[in-house]
Scaffold this active site. Sequence first.
Site, mmCIF file in Angstrom:
data_model
loop_
_atom_site.group_PDB
_atom_site.id
_atom_site.type_symbol
_atom_site.label_atom_id
_atom_site.label_comp_id
_atom_site.label_asym_id
_atom_site.label_seq_id
_atom_site.Cartn_x
_atom_site.Cartn_y
_atom_site.Cartn_z
ATOM 1 N N ALA A 92 2.517 -16.549 59.316
ATOM 2 C CA ALA A 92 2.201 -15.061 58.176
ATOM 3 C C ALA A 92 2.575 -14.017 58.450
ATOM 4 C CB ALA A 92 0.955 -15.687 57.674
ATOM 5 N N LYS A 93 2.120 -13.565 59.931
ATOM 6 C CA LYS A 93 1.974 -12.017 60.446
ATOM 7 C C LYS A 93 1.146 -11.545 58.790
ATOM 8 C CE LYS A 93 5.792 -13.135 62.727
ATOM 9 N NZ LYS A 93 5.467 -14.573 62.989
ATOM 10 N N ARG A 94 -0.191 -11.605 58.346
ATOM 11 C CA ARG A 94 -1.136 -10.956 57.549
ATOM 12 C C ARG A 94 -1.394 -9.579 58.091
ATOM 13 N NH1 ARG A 94 2.354 -13.682 55.005
ATOM 14 N NH2 ARG A 94 1.684 -14.457 53.271
#
Length: 272
Positions: A92-94
């Site tokens: 998700a690369k949050r």
Amino acid sequence: MTRQELFEQIKIKQSFLCVGLDTDLNKIPSHLQKVADPIFEFNKQIIDQTADFAVAYKPNIAFYEALGPKGWESLQKTLDYIPKNIFSIADAKRGDIGNTSGLYAKAFFETMDFDSITVAPYMGIDSVSPFLSYENKWVILLALTSNEGSLDFQFSELKNGKPVYQEVLEKSSKWGNPDNMMYVVGATRGEKIGEVRKIVPEHFFLVPGVGAQGGSLEEVAKYGMNSRCGLLVNSSRGIIYAGKGTDFGTEARKEAKKLQGEMEVLLNQYCY
């Protein structure tokens, strides 16, 4: 999933394969378009055919959220279908200010119950620490990526003479530990993987870029393995789109088995 449980799965399966579920509605076989949930049906068959060889599955969240509510439903059904002894990664690369990161952590660790999530380190410790507060959950921090644009910032030299990616590794390794933090390290960087391994000798690496992106599995193992493997090597397109027709599942199985066979050799060469 604990670090020890992950080690055990690698040893049992003689594999450090992560299958990326980058499931594109426009690329899955046409006969699946007739079913109620084409994305889940595709993922289900991929999982059925590759679970013998995979120790992790990594849905790329963008492919699901682009479809709106139905995509999120397909994602949850996929997560629920992944066997519990296989590590799940929300790609998700949050990463945002603390209270927002806390809600991202709640979404992926509580509401959806992923084992791990990829996180961007750019905003620093207060954007990462909320994810680290969960027991037996993992942050997979972007460290040295395999895309062309990584040259824009990651190799820039700081006043202390270190490249940015090295500073990220050294600082972030104090935020977490090898039991709750991994790093994304791109396969196309070759010997750079070895430099990263010297900085964080005990941490797991999630390694994209093998297969369709041209990274060498042998080089990844040579430079990146530690005494207990310490690698999860991802293959997405090379496995899930190996077949185009009704036999796509069996074609995916062939590719996964081939990679597992290569991994078994490398495990015995470098670890055991």
